[in-house]
Design an enzyme around this catalytic site. Structure first.
Site, PDB file in Angstrom:
ATOM      1  N   ARG A 184      32.839  14.716  14.706  1.00  0.00           N
ATOM      2  CA  ARG A 184      32.245  13.466  14.267  1.00  0.00           C
ATOM      3  C   ARG A 184      30.741  13.487  14.506  1.00  0.00           C
ATOM      4  NH1 ARG A 184      34.923   9.021  18.366  1.00  0.00           N
ATOM      5  NH2 ARG A 184      33.988   9.738  20.319  1.00  0.00           N
ATOM      6  N   ASP A 260      33.089   0.647  26.805  1.00  0.00           N
ATOM      7  CA  ASP A 260      32.795   2.068  26.581  1.00  0.00           C
ATOM      8  C   ASP A 260      33.019   2.469  25.134  1.00  0.00           C
ATOM      9  OD1 ASP A 260      35.542   1.571  27.752  1.00  0.00           O
ATOM     10  OD2 ASP A 260      35.873   3.571  26.940  1.00  0.00           O
TER      11      ASP A 260
END
Length: 497
Positions: A184, A260
Site C-alpha cells: 500500500r 491508531d
C-alpha cells in the site's frame, strides 16, 4: 529486471529513486528489520494507476522478480525497511504500545507526482506483533486493495494499493487461509497514535520532533506560522472533519476508528471490517466484533471528534490548553458545513435555505424506516419528475410507506421549485455526486471466493475497472449495481477481515 520502458516517462524498478525520511528520525520511532520471507510468492493483482504515481512501468509486473520484491523476499537498493511504533485508543481504551505488527515500511519512492511510502502489509512479525503472526491473508488483502481504490475514485482521501502477492503458506484465522502481502502507498503513515505514544511516555522532545517532521514534510506552509503546532492541530481537525463528512455522504462505514487508525493527513487508512451502506440504518454496525456499536455509522462523526481530542491531548506539550480546546470546538461546524454541502448536492439542490437541514433529516428517516438501499435511492433520485402528480415509481418503489413518500415528494417538489430547478439540468449534476456503483460486500466476497477457491483472480481487475468509474452508467455492468443477493445476508466482517 532488464526490461525496456513501457511508456514515456515510466521507469523500471531499478531506476526508481528510494528514500526513507521517516527512517532519519531517532531510533525511538521505529525498529529496523527485514521482512520475513514468503514461500513461493506469486502475483495476484497489480494496479497500473498506482504504479503511475511513482512513475513505474506497468510491464515490470509481468516478471517473476516483481512478486519477490513486493512480498519482501528481495530488497532493492535504497530500501530501508522498518516497523513504526505508536500507541492508540482501541475501542476507547488506551493501549500504551502498539505499532506496525504486520506492516513494514520499505521507504519512499519519488516520482513526478510526489513521494509515496511503500509499505508491505503482511510482511511478517515485528517487535510490535504482540500475539500475532505478522501475516495478512488473501481475503483481507483483496478487500483493502479494492476498497482503497474504490474510495480514491469516489474522490475520498485514502491510501492507495499497488499490488497483492500471494502464497500457499497457511495462516490461521477463524479458519485456515492462505497468506498474502499487500503493497500500500501513502504520502505518510503517521497516525494520531504516533503522537500519543510519546506524549503518554512524557517524551515531549519526541512529540516535538514528530510534529516538526510532519510539518516539514507534509504541511510546509505551516512552518512560518506564529504557532505552527496549533495550526497543525487545526489543519488535521479540518481535514478529518471533511473526510468524515465524505464517509457519511457516500454511506461508508470504517468499522475500527481507533486512534491508531486515524491519519495525520486526513486519509482513510487501515481497511478492515469496512462496509458501504446498503439498506439504510442510522445505527448500522459493519464490524461484527463491535458488540457495543461504538463505531456504528451514526457514531462516526462523534468518534472522529473524540479521536481529535486524543490527538490534541498528545500535543499539549506544544499547544496551550485553551487554544487546543478552541481549535477542537471548530470541528462540529466544519463537519456540518462539509456534510450539509455534500448532501445538498446529493439532493440536487443548487442553493441553500434554512429548511434544508430538516428536509435532509426527513429524507434519511424515510430511508431508515424502509431500510431502502442508500446508493440506489440517491442515484434514482436524479430521475425524479418534479411535475405535479408525477408517479416517480423508480424512487417510490424502494420505500415501504407509500403515503410517507407521497408527502415527502410533495415537499421535495416545492423545494426544487423554490430554486426553479429544471429536471433535465439537475440530473447530470446529481449523477456526478451520486455513484451508481460502490464496493458492496458481496462484490468483494465474490472476488475473494473466486481467488481463494479457484485461483481465479479475474474478478479483481474487473471490479477495479468498474469502481474506477463509479458515476458512469456502464451498461454492460448493470448487475454490479444490484443490492446484495440472498446468499450475502449471512456475510459478516470483523477485525480479522
Amino acid at each position: 529486471m532488464n526490461i525496456a520502458k513501457a511508456e514515456l516517462g515510466a521507469v523500471i524498478l531499478e531506476e526508481l529513486r528510494f528514500d526513507n525520511r521517516y527512517g532519519r528520525l531517532p531510533p525511538a520511532f521505529y525498529t529496523r528489520l527485514a521482512p520475513t520471507p514468503l514461500p513461493e510468492p506469486y502475483l495476484v493483482a497489480f494496479n497500473p494507476a498506482a504504479a503511475g504515481l511513482i512513475g513505474l512501468a506497468p510491464a515490470e509486473a509481468k516478471h517473476a522478480e516483481f512478486a519477490e520484491i513486493f512480498c519482501g523476499n528481495r530488497l532493492l537498493p535504497g530500501f530501508d525497511p522498518l516497523a513504526a511504533i505508536y500507541a492508540g485508543h482501541q475501542f476507547g481504551v488506551f493501549v500504551p504500545q502498539l505499532g506496525d505488527g504486520r506492516a513494514i515500511l520499505l521507504g519512499e519512492a519519488a516520482g513526478a507526482l510526489g513521494r509515496w511510502d511503500l509499505q508491505l502489509k503482511g510482511a511478517g512479525k515485528t517487535p510490535y506483533s504482540r500475539m500475532g503472526d505478522g501475516r495478512a491473508v488473501l481475503r483481507s488483502s483483496i478487500r483493502e486493495y479494492l476498497a482503497s481504490e474504490a474510495m480514491h475514485h469516489l474522490g475520498i482521501p485514502t491510501t492507495r494499493a499497488l499490488a497483492i502477492v500471494g502464497s500457499d503458506q497457511p495462516v490461521v484465522r477463524e479458519t485456515v487461509e492462505s497468506a498474502a502481502v499487500l503493497t500500500r502507498m501513502a504520502p505518510s503513515h503517521v497516525r494520531f497514535g504516533s503522537f500519543e505514544l510519546f506524549s503518554s511516555r512524557r517524551q515531549h522532545e519526541h512529540v516535538r520532533t514528530l510534529a516538526d517532521y510532519v510539518i516539514e514534510q507534509h504541511y510546509p506552509q505551516l512552518g512560518e506560522a506564529r504557532e505552527p503546532y496549533l495550526e497543525l492541530l487545526r489543519e488535521v481537525i479540518a481535514r478529518t472533519a471533511k473526510l468524515i463528512a465524505q464517509w457519511q455522504a457516500v454511506g461508508f462505514c470504517h468499522g475500527v476508528m481507533n486512534t491508531d487508525n486515524m491519519s495525520i493527513l486526513g486519509l482513510t487508512i487501515d481497511y478492515g471490517p469496512y462496509g458501504f451502506m446498503e439498506g439504510f440504518d442510522w445505527g448500522h454496525i459493519c464490524n461484527h466484533s463491535d458488540d457495543g456499536g461504538r463505531y456504528a455509522y451514526n457514531m462516526q462523526p462523534r468518534i472522529a471528534q473524540w479521536n481529535l481530542c486524543c490527538l490534541a491531548q498528545a500535543l499539549l506539550p506544544l499547544v496551550e490548553v485553551e487554544k487546543a480546546e478552541s481549535a477542537l470546538r471548530e470541528y462540529e461546524a466544519l463537519f456540518e458545513q462539509d456534510y450539509s454541502a455534500l448532501m445538498r448536492a446529493k439532493l440536487g439542490l443548487a442553493t441553500e435555505v434554512a429548511e434544508d437541514a430538516a428536509l435532509l433529516q426527513d429524507t434519511l428517516k424515510l430511508l431508515h424506516d424502509s431500510r431502502a438501499d442508500y446508493t440506489t435511492f440517491f442515484r434514482r433520485l436524479g430521475d425524479f419528475d418534479s411535475a405535479s402528480g408525477a408517479d416517480n415509481t423508480p424512487v417510490r418503489g424502494l420505500l415501504v410507506d407509500r403515503d410517507a413518500f407521497a408527502a415527502w415528494a410533495a415537499r421535495y417538489r416545492v423545494r426544487l421549485a423554490l430554486e426553479a430547478s429544471v429536471d433535465a439540468a439537475r440530473k447530470p449534476r446529481m449523477d456526478r455526486v451520486n455513484p451508481k456503483y460502490v464496493l458492496r460486500n458481496y462484490l468483494a466476497e465474490t472476488a475473494i471466493r473466486k481467488a481463494a477457491d479457484e485461483r481465479d483472480y479475474s474478478e479483481i481487475p474487473r471490479l477495479m475497472e468498474l469502481l474506477a468509474h463509479p458515476y458512469d452508467e456502464q451498461p454492460t455492468m448493470q448487475a454490479y449495481a444490484a443490492p446484495a443477493p440472498q446468499w450475502a445476508s449471512s456475510l459478516a466482517v470483523s477485525c480479522s477481515s
